[in-house]
Design a protein around this motif. Sequence first.
Motif: not given
Length: 140
Positions: A25-26, A88-92, A97-99
């Motif tokens: 789902x993420x 939540x989409x922004x965080x995902x 991108x960070x990883x």
Amino acid sequence: MPENDKFYTLKGYALIEGNAITSSMEDYLEMIHRIHTGGEAVRISTLAERLNVKPSSATKMVGNLKKQGLVLSEKYSYITLTDAGDELGKYLVFRHDTLHSFLCYINKSKNELEQVEKIEHFVNAETVRNIKKLLDGLIE
């Protein structure tokens, strides 16, 4: 063994955390957010194509996201994010991108997509924020 040193299975940790949405789902929500912020209309066909899945799978998952209050969707219409879905989409996307930046940096590569997709669901928000801080200090 101290209480906080107990080992669990992966599923055991997920049950303890009480995750409301699954890793799949993420992935879908992240892609919906990417398509939406890219200025495209989000349709089942576009989502299925970008995630390399069948449209029927995308339809089912969008239904699950709708039940969680993360997207709005009607049959044969566009998929839109709710406020909660957008947040939540922004965080995902940020997490991904960070990883990706971190793995590219430490592996001296340009593309670590597969590795990020395999691990991103298992790193908590605090760790992601700390990786971002570390990167900000390393990459100027």
